[in-house]
Design a protein around this motif. Structure first.
Motif, PDB file in Angstrom:
ATOM      1  N   TYR A  52       0.818  -1.213   0.000  1.00 57.36           N
ATOM      2  CA  TYR A  52       0.000   0.000   0.000  1.00 57.36           C
ATOM      3  C   TYR A  52       0.855   1.267   0.000  1.00 57.36           C
ATOM      4  O   TYR A  52       0.355   2.369  -0.206  1.00 57.36           O
ATOM      5  N   MET A  53       2.163   1.116   0.212  1.00 55.33           N
ATOM      6  CA  MET A  53       3.076   2.256   0.144  1.00 55.33           C
ATOM      7  C   MET A  53       3.243   2.773  -1.288  1.00 55.33           C
ATOM      8  O   MET A  53       3.841   3.829  -1.510  1.00 55.33           O
ATOM      9  N   LEU A  54       2.715   2.021  -2.255  1.00 54.86           N
ATOM     10  CA  LEU A  54       2.767   2.471  -3.647  1.00 54.86           C
ATOM     11  C   LEU A  54       2.039   3.800  -3.831  1.00 54.86           C
ATOM     12  O   LEU A  54       2.458   4.646  -4.620  1.00 54.86           O
ATOM     13  N   VAL A  55       0.930   3.971  -3.111  1.00 50.51           N
ATOM     14  CA  VAL A  55       0.131   5.195  -3.280  1.00 50.51           C
ATOM     15  C   VAL A  55       0.910   6.429  -2.807  1.00 50.51           C
ATOM     16  O   VAL A  55       1.032   7.406  -3.554  1.00 50.51           O
ATOM     17  N   PRO A  56       1.476   6.413  -1.576  1.00 48.98           N
ATOM     18  CA  PRO A  56       2.310   7.562  -1.192  1.00 48.98           C
ATOM     19  C   PRO A  56       3.477   7.792  -2.151  1.00 48.98           C
ATOM     20  O   PRO A  56       3.855   8.937  -2.408  1.00 48.98           O
ATOM     21  N   LEU A  57       4.029   6.705  -2.704  1.00 48.51           N
ATOM     22  CA  LEU A  57       5.144   6.827  -3.650  1.00 48.51           C
ATOM     23  C   LEU A  57       4.709   7.612  -4.887  1.00 48.51           C
ATOM     24  O   LEU A  57       5.362   8.591  -5.278  1.00 48.51           O
ATOM     25  N   PHE A  58       3.588   7.202  -5.491  1.00 45.40           N
ATOM     26  CA  PHE A  58       3.116   7.880  -6.702  1.00 45.40           C
ATOM     27  C   PHE A  58       2.680   9.312  -6.410  1.00 45.40           C
ATOM     28  O   PHE A  58       2.885  10.214  -7.224  1.00 45.40           O
ATOM     29  N   MET A  59       2.094   9.534  -5.235  1.00 43.55           N
ATOM     30  CA  MET A  59       1.698  10.889  -4.864  1.00 43.55           C
ATOM     31  C   MET A  59       2.929  11.796  -4.723  1.00 43.55           C
ATOM     32  O   MET A  59       2.928  12.939  -5.168  1.00 43.55           O
ATOM     33  N   GLU A  60       3.990  11.264  -4.113  1.00 42.87           N
ATOM     34  CA  GLU A  60       5.207  12.062  -3.921  1.00 42.87           C
ATOM     35  C   GLU A  60       5.856  12.372  -5.269  1.00 42.87           C
ATOM     36  O   GLU A  60       6.330  13.491  -5.503  1.00 42.87           O
ATOM     37  N   LEU A  61       5.855  11.393  -6.171  1.00 47.87           N
ATOM     38  CA  LEU A  61       6.389  11.629  -7.515  1.00 47.87           C
ATOM     39  C   LEU A  61       5.550  12.673  -8.251  1.00 47.87           C
ATOM     40  O   LEU A  61       6.083  13.520  -8.974  1.00 47.87           O
ATOM     41  N   GLY A  62       4.227  12.620  -8.047  1.00 51.10           N
ATOM     42  CA  GLY A  62       3.338  13.585  -8.675  1.00 51.10           C
ATOM     43  C   GLY A  62       3.596  15.005  -8.183  1.00 51.10           C
ATOM     44  O   GLY A  62       3.630  15.958  -8.974  1.00 51.10           O
ATOM     45  N   ILE A  63       3.781  15.152  -6.872  1.00 49.93           N
ATOM     46  CA  ILE A  63       4.075  16.469  -6.288  1.00 49.93           C
ATOM     47  C   ILE A  63       5.392  17.002  -6.855  1.00 49.93           C
ATOM     48  O   ILE A  63       5.508  18.186  -7.210  1.00 49.93           O
ATOM     49  N   SER A  64       6.390  16.122  -6.979  1.00 54.57           N
ATOM     50  CA  SER A  64       7.683  16.540  -7.545  1.00 54.57           C
ATOM     51  C   SER A  64       7.506  16.994  -8.991  1.00 54.57           C
ATOM     52  O   SER A  64       8.085  18.001  -9.405  1.00 54.57           O
ATOM     53  N   ALA A  65       6.689  16.259  -9.756  1.00 47.60           N
ATOM     54  CA  ALA A  65       6.452  16.609 -11.167  1.00 47.60           C
ATOM     55  C   ALA A  65       5.783  17.979 -11.283  1.00 47.60           C
ATOM     56  O   ALA A  65       6.133  18.781 -12.158  1.00 47.60           O
ATOM     57  N   ILE A  66       4.836  18.248 -10.393  1.00 44.23           N
ATOM     58  CA  ILE A  66       4.150  19.553 -10.400  1.00 44.23           C
ATOM     59  C   ILE A  66       5.165  20.669 -10.174  1.00 44.23           C
ATOM     60  O   ILE A  66       5.169  21.686 -10.889  1.00 44.23           O
ATOM     61  N   ASN A  67       6.046  20.490  -9.205  1.00 46.11           N
ATOM     62  CA  ASN A  67       7.006  21.544  -8.880  1.00 46.11           C
ATOM     63  C   ASN A  67       8.091  21.712  -9.942  1.00 46.11           C
ATOM     64  O   ASN A  67       8.557  22.826 -10.196  1.00 46.11           O
ATOM     65  N   VAL A  68       8.488  20.606 -10.576  1.00 48.11           N
ATOM     66  CA  VAL A  68       9.456  20.712 -11.680  1.00 48.11           C
ATOM     67  C   VAL A  68       8.826  21.478 -12.840  1.00 48.11           C
ATOM     68  O   VAL A  68       9.437  22.385 -13.419  1.00 48.11           O
ATOM     69  N   GLU A  69       7.576  21.151 -13.156  1.00 49.48           N
ATOM     70  CA  GLU A  69       6.873  21.834 -14.247  1.00 49.48           C
ATOM     71  C   GLU A  69       6.727  23.320 -13.952  1.00 49.48           C
ATOM     72  O   GLU A  69       6.936  24.171 -14.814  1.00 49.48           O
ATOM     73  N   ARG A  70       6.427  23.644 -12.703  1.00 47.92           N
ATOM     74  CA  ARG A  70       6.291  25.053 -12.310  1.00 47.92           C
ATOM     75  C   ARG A  70       7.636  25.784 -12.429  1.00 47.92           C
ATOM     76  O   ARG A  70       7.694  26.912 -12.898  1.00 47.92           O
ATOM     77  N   THR A  71       8.695  25.123 -11.998  1.00 47.93           N
ATOM     78  CA  THR A  71      10.031  25.729 -12.075  1.00 47.93           C
ATOM     79  C   THR A  71      10.411  26.026 -13.522  1.00 47.93           C
ATOM     80  O   THR A  71      10.925  27.101 -13.830  1.00 47.93           O
ATOM     81  N   LEU A  72      10.127  25.087 -14.418  1.00 43.13           N
ATOM     82  CA  LEU A  72      10.475  25.262 -15.827  1.00 43.13           C
ATOM     83  C   LEU A  72       9.669  26.369 -16.489  1.00 43.13           C
ATOM     84  O   LEU A  72      10.041  26.856 -17.559  1.00 43.13           O
ATOM     85  N   HIS A  73       8.553  26.748 -15.858  1.00 46.78           N
ATOM     86  CA  HIS A  73       7.729  27.828 -16.403  1.00 46.78           C
ATOM     87  C   HIS A  73       7.923  29.135 -15.622  1.00 46.78           C
ATOM     88  O   HIS A  73       7.057  29.988 -15.581  1.00 46.78           O
ATOM     89  N   ASN A  74       9.092  29.242 -14.988  1.00 51.69           N
ATOM     90  CA  ASN A  74       9.526  30.500 -14.379  1.00 51.69           C
ATOM     91  C   ASN A  74       8.767  30.891 -13.113  1.00 51.69           C
ATOM     92  O   ASN A  74       8.780  32.050 -12.709  1.00 51.69           O
ATOM     93  N   GLU A  75       8.115  29.944 -12.456  1.00 55.22           N
ATOM     94  CA  GLU A  75       7.414  30.275 -11.216  1.00 55.22           C
ATOM     95  C   GLU A  75       8.373  30.189 -10.032  1.00 55.22           C
ATOM     96  O   GLU A  75       9.334  29.422 -10.048  1.00 55.22           O
ATOM     97  N   CYS A  76       8.078  30.963  -9.000  1.00 55.65           N
ATOM     98  CA  CYS A  76       8.833  30.894  -7.747  1.00 55.65           C
ATOM     99  C   CYS A  76       8.216  29.777  -6.912  1.00 55.65           C
ATOM    100  O   CYS A  76       7.093  29.901  -6.428  1.00 55.65           O
ATOM    101  N   VAL A  77       8.914  28.665  -6.786  1.00 57.58           N
ATOM    102  CA  VAL A  77       8.375  27.476  -6.120  1.00 57.58           C
ATOM    103  C   VAL A  77       8.960  27.351  -4.721  1.00 57.58           C
ATOM    104  O   VAL A  77      10.169  27.220  -4.546  1.00 57.58           O
ATOM    105  N   LYS A  78       8.068  27.426  -3.718  1.00 57.27           N
ATOM    106  CA  LYS A  78       8.495  27.283  -2.325  1.00 57.27           C
ATOM    107  C   LYS A  78       7.546  26.343  -1.598  1.00 57.27           C
ATOM    108  O   LYS A  78       6.356  26.293  -1.909  1.00 57.27           O
ATOM    109  N   SER A  79       8.080  25.632  -0.616  1.00 53.58           N
ATOM    110  CA  SER A  79       7.236  24.764   0.203  1.00 53.58           C
ATOM    111  C   SER A  79       6.311  25.633   1.055  1.00 53.58           C
ATOM    112  O   SER A  79       6.740  26.635   1.608  1.00 53.58           O
TER     113      SER A  79
END
Length: 200
Positions: A52-79
């Motif tokens: 069942y740890m697969l779900v947190p794994l995919f969610m964490e990868l998804g969050i990383s993908a969102i932030n990488v995409e935002r960074t590449l589009h010149n957004e200021c990305v902060k936690s």
């Protein structure tokens, strides 16, 4: 114990860096990257017994993908606060998962002392469900942050400084103070003066 210590020192080193004002942009980038590597390594090691740890794994990868995409589009990305709380939930879940694999008797003892009618595996599973809920809220908040920054989003591929200049800029404390509210792309792209100079 070692795993809990790693998560705890990650929290402490951030606090000390802010208190002593010894942060750099490069350090701020490496810190979450190191966190992600640690988290992914621990989740992958737990998947054999706790799928069942697969779900947190995919969610964490998804969050990383969102932030990488935002960074590449010149957004200021902060936690934000959601991201920080999510990290605590995830850390606790992974520590419980590791204890459940390595020494489940500890969880059994705690469960019996607290009078909780759950097995150690059930506790880890419930913790992972809470973590997924926090990951979902975090992803939604980052998407909302992205929507609010739509005026700074850029589709243009920018020309970057050379590697040496980028490293010097990222790990310079003085420059990092100036760069706190800038996007990563704005920090590492060539300045307009540099671009004009290159054209002549």
């Amino acid at each position: 114990g070692v795993l809990a210590g790693l998560f705890l020192t990650d929290f402490v080193d951030g606090k000390l860096a802010r208190k002593w004002d010894v942060q750099t942009t490069g350090g701020a980038l490496l810190d979450p990257l190191g966190d992600k590597v640690l988290v992914l390594a621990v989740i992958l090691s737990l998947l054999g017994t706790q799928n069942y740890m697969l779900v947190p794994l995919f969610m964490e990868l998804g969050i990383s993908a969102i932030n990488v995409e935002r960074t590449l589009h010149n957004e200021c990305v902060k936690s934000n606060m959601f991201g920080k709380v999510k990290t605590w939930f995830l850390s606790i879940t992974l520590v419980l998962g590791a204890i459940n694999v390595l020494n489940p008797e500890i969880l059994n003892l705690v469960v019996s002392k607290l009078g909780i009618d759950y097995s150690p595996s059930d506790i880890v599973k419930r913790a992972s469900e809470l973590t997924v809920a926090m990951q979902t809220l975090t992803a939604a908040s980052y998407i909302q942050d992205s929507v609010s920054q739509k005026d700074v989003r850029s589709e243009r591929i920018v020309e970057l400084k050379n590697a040496r200049d980028i490293l010097e800029r990222l790990f310079d404390e003085e420059k990092s103070r100036e760069d706190r509210d800038k996007s990563l792309i704005d920090i590492i792209k060539k300045d307009e003066i540099e671009e004009k100079h290159l054209k002549f």
